[in-house]
Scaffold this active site. Structure first.
Site, short mmCIF file in Angstrom:
data_model
loop_
_atom_site.label_atom_id
_atom_site.label_comp_id
_atom_site.label_asym_id
_atom_site.label_seq_id
_atom_site.Cartn_x
_atom_site.Cartn_y
_atom_site.Cartn_z
N ASP A 1 -15.27 60.94 35.69
CA ASP A 1 -13.95 61.57 35.60
C ASP A 1 -14.11 63.06 35.79
OD1 ASP A 1 -12.67 59.21 35.08
OD2 ASP A 1 -12.58 59.52 32.89
N GLU B 1 -19.32 56.22 36.50
CA GLU B 1 -19.15 56.24 35.05
C GLU B 1 -18.50 54.97 34.55
OE1 GLU B 1 -16.73 59.49 33.70
OE2 GLU B 1 -16.34 58.54 31.77
N TYR C 1 -32.44 44.85 9.18
CA TYR C 1 -32.47 43.73 8.23
C TYR C 1 -33.86 43.45 7.68
CZ TYR C 1 -27.60 42.53 8.71
OH TYR C 1 -26.24 42.57 8.65
#
Ligand SMILES: Nc1ncnc2c1ncn2[C@@H]1O[C@H](COP(=O)(O)OP(=O)(O)OP(=O)(O)O)[C@@H](O)[C@H]1O
Ligand SMILES: [Mg+2]
Lengths: 382, 555
Positions: free
Chosen positions: A254, A202, A101
């Site tokens: 995983d 995770e 910005y």
């Protein structure tokens, strides 16, 4: 303001000026100004075996003001540098959104037909983020070192006290909550710690479950999560814990190429942002699981799942997973016997498994059998 | 009733009175245009006629068209116009006035000389048209440089005998050194329809005769002034002897009969152009092989009488023998410079060029083709190039599709020259010759004579190449400018940012607005010294324009 903060600002401001002020001299002399920027491309990314993480190569690119195709990016780079510099000297902590910005404004000019035209210095945050990365590689400073804040996502609990800014925080007294890892982990001071290892999971949900069951107390560990793809602050803190406190780091993800990749980011760094690895990678991190051999067993290893459980929990791998696995198979840091076996098994079985599946077998199984047994048995992959 | 055919002869004035379209007077619209044209072209010839005169007198032609009451029964519906054309050319001696203006096939231009007039018909065709539509003749007022009086005549043509009728005489002392001619005619006309064509004719005439000032007053009393655009006047055309290649049996007979030369060899050298001592000798030697009796010193009259039957053999030989080519120094083209000046002032293009092709000849007539081309600027883009055709300094407006130049223009693939239609392109073709190969007496189009065609094509292609060069260099310039723009628009932002960076951390104060000025000027200098425009305009000017930064002070 504390000294660490002030010192970081001084260092960053100096580095930015050193890189960019010579442009003024060149302009004065009438030489076409250019920026030399290390290339952030895959081709310029190497795996440093000795260091154990990804490093940026020697290749650089030049950005010339007088090249019509590069002028805009040239302007953006200098604009970004000036905004960061001003924030540093004015003791601010901009986020990358703030930088976007602050730098975004409209420039007005006359086109060749004499019509008034308008153009934004940048339109999307993608553009300002990209030049921020350019400045990081140019100045050899990470955004954290320039006191730029990012979204916080990482969490940590454990028997440890730290100083953050003026406050001392006891990471063992946060109830069901956790310490949100701050954007500038380099400003954290480690006061005292009572832990023997770091366990990074995770998934946030699994982190919470292990926290509530009191895993870290019982097994004397610092429990952390990056909640999916880890942010930079989490990775930096993991690195510091490993490097400065000498704590071994175990990662649980995983059991699929996506999880392996998360581990890989912790361990060697991200392929496209290799310049960060020097400070963010933890080359000694260990992949605790869930591994293919945990699921299917191997020579001399009993699987953790029964055939029945496998039938219930296993998810079939997709083509994209297979492709990704084949890519990973080629990477130098996966060239170990254990990793190759892991990937081969995956390609053979075309099977994925989420950590939640182990929780499905019982949280206690995960907390009191699977994890401790694997750590004690040295059943991890480097 | 007898079925027998009746035979009778018709004289030439009767012929043109009956067949008005042959000379371009097919209808009241064409007629007003053609009348103005014949008179203006005679005036232009009169202006080109004397060299000394033009040095002191600024050539000027005034054309006035007025509506007049149609008189006589049954004429109420019709419109009549009075056309008056005045010039300050050489004038007409009063002795030849009747024949010049009222006898068909009387001309001062039956010589080998580049002139607009050539047939001896023009003004008389207009008089015949006046006689048959408004039952009026022609008023002529004229004086030459040597005469002390001005003479006036009212004339008509006796169409049965093709002889002038003089209806009124007049003469008065010249108060000033005036010379020139004023001619008026009253004809039936359709001004409303002819108007745009006539105006176009005027404009194009002014373009090809930029050394003449032309004023034109319309029936609506509008005054068009085409000022003299240059005082450099091309040398007037000179009279030439015929070239042996352009000869025919009839002409040869006449020349043999009229010559002052004593011998055949002298005749060849004196009365022809491009025949020298050597070529006359070789020619006669060659000729002897076919016509033994002919010798170098045979008197021309003898050749005419004795060898009558062999004249065609002589002509054939003349046509094929290798003489020097016809001389072009008799011709008066406009010149590249004048063409460019004219095109620029008429069309205000961004680019204009002209080319004069080397002199050549066809059938013994020397000719020069000159071409001009103008592109861009205020030229209105159109689907095909605007073709301006001229011959011996007269504009050709009708029958464009028939013209050899148009054919060539259509054959060219203009995309090869970076022209994409609709495009703002004007092409000018001017042919000058002692004999223009017109397609008809109306003098509106040029026929496809191979030699002429080749010169026009080569000239057009050459100009096309120059145009392409111009367009390419303009494109290159555009490219540079685009680059300047792409870079320059960011300079203020860069300057501001650099100023921020230049402030020391310990004495930090945010820069004040305008503080970047010096760096910005440095950047402007730098960019303009490295990204240079190929031509005059300076890069710095362009950058300042883009950024709205003034040279002296505040941006
Ligand atoms: N304005 C003029 N000033 C001087 N002489 C003129 C003028 N108008 C006509 N003449 C003379 O009158 C002659 C006849 O003119 P006319 O227009 O009938 O024929 P031309 O011009 O010779 O040939 P063309 O039929 O091709 O026009 C000219 O050859 C010229 O000598
Ligand atoms: Mg005439």
């Amino acid at each position: 303001m504390d000294r660490a903060d002030a010192e970081a600002r001084r260092r960053a401001a100096l580095a930015i000026r050193q890189k960019l002020l010579p442009l003024l001299k060149e302009i004065e002399k009438g030489n076409p100004p250019k920026l030399v920027i290390p290339k952030r491309t895959f081709s310029n990314t190497n795996f440093d075996k000795e260091k154990g993480f990804l490093v940026m190569g020697e290749e650089t690119l030049e950005r010339h003001l007088l090249d019509a195709g590069e002028a805009r990016r040239f302007m953006q780079t200098i604009l970004m540098a000036s905004i960061i510099y001003q924030a540093l000297v004015e003791n601010e902590y901009p986020t990358i959104r703030d930088l976007y910005y602050r730098g975004k404004h409209t420039i007005t000019y006359m086109d060749l037909a004499g019509k008034v035209k308008e153009e934004n210095t940048w339109d999307e945050q993608d553009e300002s983020d990209a030049v921020l990365r350019d400045i990081e590689v140019m100045t050899d400073l990470l955004r954290e070192e320039m006191l730029i804040l990012s979204k916080e996502k990482g969490k940590m609990v454990g028997d440890m006290r730290i100083r953050s800014g003026p406050d001392v925080i006891d990471l063992s007294k946060l109830g069901h909550g956790a310490y949100a890892i701050e954007s500038t982990p380099d400003l954290i001071e480690f006061l005292d710690v009572n832990a023997e290892f770091v366990l990074v999971v995770e998934k946030d949900a699994v982190f919470q479950q292990l926290h509530r069951i009191g895993f870290w107390k019982q097994y004397k560990c610092l429990l952390m999560t990056g909640a999916g793809q880890p942010d930079r602050a989490t990775r930096r803190l993991v690195r510091r814990l490993n490097e400065e406190l000498g704590l071994p780091v175990y990662v649980i993800t995983d059991s699929d190429p996506y999880g392996w990749n998360i581990f890989s980011v912790f361990k060697v760094g991200s392929i496209t942002l290799s310049y960060e690895s020097e400070r963010l990678a933890t080359p000694k991190a260990r992949f605790l699981g869930v591994s293919m051999t945990d699921i299917f067993g191997d020579k001399g290893k009993k699987p953790y799942l029964t055939a029945e459980e496998r039938k219930n929990f296993i998810i079939k791998a997709k083509d994209a997973d297979v492709k990704r696995a084949k890519d990973l198979q080629q990477y130098p840091w996966f060239q170990t016997k254990k990793w190759q076996r892991e990937i081969e098994l995956f390609l053979e079985k075309k099977a994925k498994l989420e950590i939640e599946a182990l929780v499905g077998k019982g949280l206690k199984f995960l907390a009191h059998k699977y994890i401790p047994e694997k750590i004690q048995g040295g059943d991890w992959i480097e | 009733m007898s079925n027998a055919e009746s035979y009778r002869g018709m004289n030439v004035s009767e012929f043109f009175a009956k067949h008005k379209e042959v000379a371009g007077f097919a209808n009241p619209t064409r007629a007003i245009y053609q009348t103005i044209r014949e008179l203006v072209e005679n005036s232009l010839d009169a202006i080109d006629g004397s060299e000394e005169g033009r040095k002191t007198i600024k050539p000027h032609i005034k054309v006035v068209v007025e509506k007049v009451e149609a008189s006589g029964r049954g004429n109420e519906e019709k419109t009549w116009c009075k056309v008056t054309v005045e010039d300050n050319g050489i004038g007409v001696p009063y002795t030849v006035m009747p024949n010049a203006f009222a006898k068909v096939l009387f001309s001062s231009k039956y010589v080998l000389k580049q002139a607009r007039g050539m047939y001896g018909i023009g003004v008389k065709a207009a008089v015949l048209y006046a006689q048959s539509t408004t039952d009026s003749g022609i008023d002529v007022v004229s004086s030459t440089a040597l005469l002390e009086d001005v003479y006036s005549r009212k004339l008509r043509i006796d169409t049965l005998n093709n002889e002038p009728i003089i209806n009124a005489y007049g003469s008065w002392k010249k108060p000033t050194a005036w010379r020139g001619t004023r001619v008026s005619l009253v004809i039936e006309c359709d001004w409303a329809r002819a108007r745009s064509k006539v105006l176009e004719y005027m404009a194009r005439t002014a373009l090809i005769a930029p050394y003449v000032q032309i004023t034109f007053q319309t029936p609506e009393k509008e005054l068009y002034i085409f000022p003299q655009k240059t005082s450099t006047i091309p040398p007037p055309p000179k009279e030439a002897n015929p070239h042996p290649h352009g000869i025919d049996v009839e002409t040869l007979k006449q020349m043999l009969a009229a010559t002052k030369a004593k011998t055949f060899r002298e005749f060849l050298e004196r009365d022809f152009q491009s025949v020298g001592k050597k070529s006359s000798l070789y020619f006669i030697r060659e000729l002897k092989k076919k016509v033994k009796e002919i010798k170098e010193d045979t008197p021309p009259a003898e050749v005419y009488q004795k060898f009558n039957g062999l004249l065609s053999t002589i002509v054939d030989m003349m046509k094929t023998f290798k003489f020097k080519p016809p001389q072009s120094n008799y011709l008066s083209p406009l010149g590249e410079e004048l063409i460019v000046t004219s095109l620029k002032s008429m069309y205000k293009p961004e680019w204009a060029a002209a080319i004069r092709r080397p002199p050549r000849s066809y059938q013994g007539h020397p000719f020069i083709v000159e071409l001009g081309m103008a592109y861009g600027g205020e030229i209105q883009p159109s689907e095909e190039p605007l073709l301006l055709r001229f011959a011996n300094k007269i504009p050709l407006l009708y029958e464009v599709g028939e013209d050899v130049s148009y054919k060539i223009m259509k054959e060219i693939d203009w995309r090869q020259y970076k022209v994409e239609f609709p495009a703002p392109l004007v092409i000018l073709v001017h042919v000058v010759s002692t004999k223009i190969p017109y397609k008809g007496v109306g003098k509106e189009s040029i026929s496809e004579v191979p030699e002429v065609e080749q010169e026009i094509r080569n000239g057009m292609l050459e100009l096309g190449r120059r145009l392409r060069e111009y367009i390419s260099s303009k494109e290159r310039e555009e490219e540079v400018k685009t680059k300047i723009l792409a870079v320059s628009k960011y300079l203020p932002e860069i300057a501001r940012s650099l100023v921020v960076l230049s402030k020391e951390p310990h004495s930090w104060k945010p820069p004040k607005p305008g503080e970047e000025k010096e760096v910005l000027l440095g950047l402007i200098k730098l960019v303009s010294s490295h990204v240079k425009l190929p031509e005059k305009e300076s890069s710095e000017e362009v950058i300042r324009k883009i950024l709205g930064v003034k040279k002296s002070g505040q941006g």
